[in-house]
Design a protein around this motif. Structure first.
Motif, PDB file in Angstrom:
ATOM      1  N   PRO A  57      31.581  41.933  26.171  1.00 51.92           N
ATOM      2  CA  PRO A  57      32.065  42.074  24.797  1.00 51.92           C
ATOM      3  C   PRO A  57      32.124  43.537  24.386  1.00 51.92           C
ATOM      4  CG  PRO A  57      29.735  41.486  24.787  1.00 51.92           C
ATOM      5  CD  PRO A  57      30.168  41.480  26.230  1.00 51.92           C
ATOM      6  N   ALA A  58      33.225  43.934  23.751  1.00 49.83           N
ATOM      7  CA  ALA A  58      33.359  45.304  23.253  1.00 49.83           C
ATOM      8  C   ALA A  58      33.219  45.341  21.730  1.00 49.83           C
ATOM      9  CB  ALA A  58      34.690  45.901  23.683  1.00 49.83           C
ATOM     10  N   HIS A  59      33.906  44.438  21.036  1.00 50.97           N
ATOM     11  CA  HIS A  59      33.702  44.308  19.598  1.00 50.97           C
ATOM     12  C   HIS A  59      34.403  43.054  19.081  1.00 50.97           C
ATOM     13  CE1 HIS A  59      37.539  46.914  19.058  1.00 50.97           C
ATOM     14  NE2 HIS A  59      37.875  45.713  18.640  1.00 50.97           N
ATOM     15  N   MET A  60      34.036  42.652  17.871  1.00 47.26           N
ATOM     16  CA  MET A  60      34.739  41.592  17.156  1.00 47.26           C
ATOM     17  C   MET A  60      35.004  42.072  15.737  1.00 47.26           C
ATOM     18  SD  MET A  60      33.921  37.549  16.414  1.00 47.26           S
ATOM     19  CE  MET A  60      32.466  37.784  15.410  1.00 47.26           C
ATOM     20  N   ALA A  61      36.255  42.017  15.316  1.00 49.56           N
ATOM     21  CA  ALA A  61      36.631  42.400  13.962  1.00 49.56           C
ATOM     22  C   ALA A  61      36.969  41.151  13.162  1.00 49.56           C
ATOM     23  CB  ALA A  61      37.822  43.347  13.991  1.00 49.56           C
ATOM     24  N   ILE A  62      36.563  41.120  11.899  1.00 55.16           N
ATOM     25  CA  ILE A  62      36.745  39.959  11.035  1.00 55.16           C
ATOM     26  C   ILE A  62      37.451  40.415   9.770  1.00 55.16           C
ATOM     27  CG2 ILE A  62      35.581  38.063   9.836  1.00 55.16           C
ATOM     28  CD1 ILE A  62      33.140  38.710  11.705  1.00 55.16           C
ATOM     29  N   SER A  63      38.551  39.742   9.427  1.00 53.02           N
ATOM     30  CA  SER A  63      39.354  40.196   8.292  1.00 53.02           C
ATOM     31  C   SER A  63      39.972  39.010   7.560  1.00 53.02           C
ATOM     32  CB  SER A  63      40.461  41.132   8.792  1.00 53.02           C
ATOM     33  OG  SER A  63      41.331  41.500   7.737  1.00 53.02           O
ATOM     34  N   SER A  64      40.298  39.230   6.305  1.00 51.17           N
ATOM     35  CA  SER A  64      41.018  38.208   5.533  1.00 51.17           C
ATOM     36  C   SER A  64      42.519  38.289   5.796  1.00 51.17           C
ATOM     37  CB  SER A  64      40.753  38.394   4.034  1.00 51.17           C
ATOM     38  OG  SER A  64      41.141  39.697   3.609  1.00 51.17           O
ATOM     39  N   TRP A  66      27.875  37.150  17.849  1.00 51.24           N
ATOM     40  CA  TRP A  66      28.886  36.958  18.888  1.00 51.24           C
ATOM     41  C   TRP A  66      28.560  37.780  20.131  1.00 51.24           C
ATOM     42  CZ3 TRP A  66      32.610  40.445  20.915  1.00 51.24           C
ATOM     43  CH2 TRP A  66      33.542  39.841  21.788  1.00 51.24           C
ATOM     44  N   MET A  67      28.161  39.014  19.934  1.00 57.56           N
ATOM     45  CA  MET A  67      27.849  39.871  21.076  1.00 57.56           C
ATOM     46  C   MET A  67      26.592  39.393  21.799  1.00 57.56           C
ATOM     47  SD  MET A  67      28.843  43.722  19.705  1.00 57.56           S
ATOM     48  CE  MET A  67      29.248  44.388  21.337  1.00 57.56           C
ATOM     49  N   GLU A  68      25.592  38.968  21.037  1.00 56.60           N
ATOM     50  CA  GLU A  68      24.328  38.571  21.652  1.00 56.60           C
ATOM     51  C   GLU A  68      24.426  37.235  22.368  1.00 56.60           C
ATOM     52  OE1 GLU A  68      21.365  38.844  18.605  1.00 56.60           O
ATOM     53  OE2 GLU A  68      21.134  41.027  18.875  1.00 56.60           O
ATOM     54  N   THR A  69      25.317  36.375  21.934  1.00 52.70           N
ATOM     55  CA  THR A  69      25.469  35.064  22.583  1.00 52.70           C
ATOM     56  C   THR A  69      26.702  35.002  23.481  1.00 52.70           C
ATOM     57  OG1 THR A  69      26.758  34.139  20.735  1.00 52.70           O
ATOM     58  CG2 THR A  69      24.342  33.938  20.617  1.00 52.70           C
ATOM     59  N   PHE A  70      27.355  36.125  23.676  1.00 58.62           N
ATOM     60  CA  PHE A  70      28.622  36.134  24.401  1.00 58.62           C
ATOM     61  C   PHE A  70      28.499  35.484  25.770  1.00 58.62           C
ATOM     62  CE2 PHE A  70      31.584  38.100  27.415  1.00 58.62           C
ATOM     63  CZ  PHE A  70      32.796  37.903  26.782  1.00 58.62           C
ATOM     64  N   HIS A  71      27.494  35.854  26.548  1.00 59.18           N
ATOM     65  CA  HIS A  71      27.390  35.389  27.927  1.00 59.18           C
ATOM     66  C   HIS A  71      26.875  33.946  28.032  1.00 59.18           C
ATOM     67  CE1 HIS A  71      28.475  39.227  29.702  1.00 59.18           C
ATOM     68  NE2 HIS A  71      27.677  39.814  28.828  1.00 59.18           N
ATOM     69  N   THR A  72      26.350  33.411  26.935  1.00 57.17           N
ATOM     70  CA  THR A  72      25.879  32.025  26.965  1.00 57.17           C
ATOM     71  C   THR A  72      26.767  31.092  26.144  1.00 57.17           C
ATOM     72  OG1 THR A  72      24.411  32.460  25.066  1.00 57.17           O
ATOM     73  CG2 THR A  72      23.479  32.722  27.285  1.00 57.17           C
ATOM     74  N   ASP A  73      27.719  31.640  25.416  1.00 57.15           N
ATOM     75  CA  ASP A  73      28.565  30.813  24.561  1.00 57.15           C
ATOM     76  C   ASP A  73      30.046  31.117  24.806  1.00 57.15           C
ATOM     77  OD1 ASP A  73      29.565  29.156  22.563  1.00 57.15           O
ATOM     78  OD2 ASP A  73      29.193  30.603  20.958  1.00 57.15           O
ATOM     79  N   PHE A  74      30.564  32.180  24.234  1.00 54.93           N
ATOM     80  CA  PHE A  74      31.990  32.478  24.298  1.00 54.93           C
ATOM     81  C   PHE A  74      32.479  32.576  25.745  1.00 54.93           C
ATOM     82  CE2 PHE A  74      35.895  34.878  23.869  1.00 54.93           C
ATOM     83  CZ  PHE A  74      36.417  34.497  22.637  1.00 54.93           C
ATOM     84  N   ALA A  75      31.748  33.326  26.571  1.00 56.90           N
ATOM     85  CA  ALA A  75      32.174  33.507  27.969  1.00 56.90           C
ATOM     86  C   ALA A  75      32.053  32.225  28.771  1.00 56.90           C
ATOM     87  CB  ALA A  75      31.344  34.615  28.620  1.00 56.90           C
ATOM     88  N   VAL A  76      31.139  31.355  28.395  1.00 61.31           N
ATOM     89  CA  VAL A  76      30.994  30.070  29.090  1.00 61.31           C
ATOM     90  C   VAL A  76      32.157  29.156  28.722  1.00 61.31           C
ATOM     91  CG1 VAL A  76      29.569  28.002  29.318  1.00 61.31           C
ATOM     92  CG2 VAL A  76      28.488  30.271  29.254  1.00 61.31           C
ATOM     93  N   ARG A  77      32.452  29.088  27.423  1.00 61.72           N
ATOM     94  CA  ARG A  77      33.542  28.213  26.969  1.00 61.72           C
ATOM     95  C   ARG A  77      34.893  28.643  27.532  1.00 61.72           C
ATOM     96  NH1 ARG A  77      34.466  28.863  21.946  1.00 61.72           N
ATOM     97  NH2 ARG A  77      32.826  30.298  21.271  1.00 61.72           N
TER      98      ARG A  77
END
Length: 409
Positions: free
Chosen positions: A287-294, A318-329
């Motif tokens: 993970p490098a970053h996640m940006a959140i916007s309206s 998101w960054m802390e769970t990336f390897h157990t959540d986002f990257a797994v999915r």
């Protein structure tokens, strides 16, 4: 801050990472600027001083003057050396282009925690000079219209290079256009990759007047995203409600080539848009970053991340769970991306669709990846970027060892 405080040796440059860190952290660069200006006043052929002056200007957003100083540097020589740490580690030759600061892999940022000596070789300024000794090379020239001639010419050169070359397949980089990557991902059920097409101005004008509209990829009533070729950070990007509105767009933009794609609404249940940058190193995702916007046009610098603790908390999760959540999915989608793109190092910008698929926006070897954010406001980023940087360092070390074994054999 003065030059010797940065440990700069004669014949080397301060470099993008150290100058960038000073600027991001709001430090006064007057002493550095004065020292560099005095050097060029005493010696107009001091290419290293002109080089660092150009970095200061470009990182401050003074692009035109920065490019002028860069041209002065490149008129004197094509290779610039930056020493990280002690400089006792690998010697890396990095192929770069002087077309634009953002047109190359940000190697200087990626190697900030190493002891490597890095030689930046500007392929558009070569005059046949001898190259510095190096353990391996890295192809950092990103895909763009301006860079295509250099990438094309370097293909056969790199095939015969004596040392290992990371990202040494310019044909793969040449294929990283928005339209070619989206075409390569069509048919992959794991990835939502809206079909991106490259059209001339006349072809866009024809669409605006209903010519060929029936066979266009935008005939399903969806709104259209259009941008001039070779633009990023939202420059010239607009969402067009219907084909006839393209005529108004052309009146505002004089360019000759445009990328068009259907708009996909990727807002979450709360109405916010989330865009992630993920870096692939030897096939592994970080993970490098996640940006959140309206707003649907999301960029980290305009997403209000510094103004919202809630957004930063979500990015941290998101960054802390990336390897157990986002990257797994999305593991299978990541594998498909690596297979189709095929370079040793690249980054993607992406999101998630409402049905949970990976929504692909673009791939690039030159996407900005750094650890310059304020450590007080973004303390969680440091360990994740350090992990990414360590993986990049490990890849280079492994390739260099392969090269040593090949030479020994």
């Amino acid at each position: 801050m003065i030059l010797n405080e940065l440990g700069v040796q004669t014949g080397t440059v301060v470099g993008m990472a150290r100058i960038g860190r000073e600027i991001f952290q709001g430090h006064d660069l007057t002493a550095l600027w004065t020292a560099l200006a005095e050097r060029v006043a005493q010696d107009e052929a001091d290419a290293d001083a002109f080089y660092d002056l150009s970095l200061i200007l470009q990182l401050r957003g003074e692009t035109e003057q920065g490019r002028h100083f860069q041209a002065r540097a490149l008129s004197a020589k094509a290779c610039f050396t930056c020493i990280h740490g002690t400089g006792a580690g690998l010697s890396v030759l990095v192929f770069v282009s002087g077309q634009d600061m953002t047109s190359n892999t940000p190697v200087d940022f990626l190697l900030t925690q190493t002891d490597f000596t890095v030689h930046y070789l500007y392929v558009d300024a070569l005059r046949g000079e001898a190259l510095p000794a190096h353990d391996l090379a890295f192809m950092a020239v990103g895909e763009s219209v301006a860079n295509r001639p250099f990438l094309t010419a370097l293909g056969p050169v790199l095939e015969a290079w004596a040392q290992p070359v990371v990202n040494g397949q310019p044909d793969r980089i040449l294929a990283m256009t928005r339209d070619e990557v989206s075409a390569a991902l069509q048919g992959c059920a794991l990835i939502a990759a809206p079909r991106n097409v490259l059209l001339t101005r006349d072809e866009v004008n024809d669409l605006a007047h209903g010519i060929g509209a029936a066979s266009s990829p935008f005939g399903d009533g969806s709104s259209i995203l259009i941008r001039p070729i070779d633009t990023d950070c939202g420059r010239g990007l607009e969402r067009i409600a219907s084909l006839p509105d393209l005529g108004d767009y052309l009146q505002r933009h004089p360019e000759e080539h445009f990328h068009l794609a259907p708009f996909v609404d990727y807002s979450g249940p709360d109405g916010l848009f989330r865009k992630q940058r993920i870096t692939f190193i030897d096939g592994a995702a970080f993970p490098a970053h996640m940006a959140i916007s309206s707003h649907w046009m999301v960029h980290y610098l305009n997403a209000g991340m510094t103004e919202s603790a809630d957004k930063r908390r979500e990015e941290k999760r998101w960054m802390e769970t990336f390897h157990t959540d986002f990257a797994v999915r999305h593991a299978d989608a990541f594998a498909a991306l690596h297979e189709r793109i095929g370079t040793d190092y690249f980054s993607i910008d992406c999101a998630e669709t409402r049905d949970g698929r990976l929504l692909f926006f673009e791939a690039d070897i030159a996407a900005i990846v750094h650890n310059l954010d304020c450590t007080q406001m973004f303390p969680y980023k440091q360990k994740h970027m350090a992990r990414l940087f360590s993986a990049f360092e490990a890849m280079l070390l492994a390739r260099a060892r392969v090269g040593e074994r090949a030479i020994a054999a």
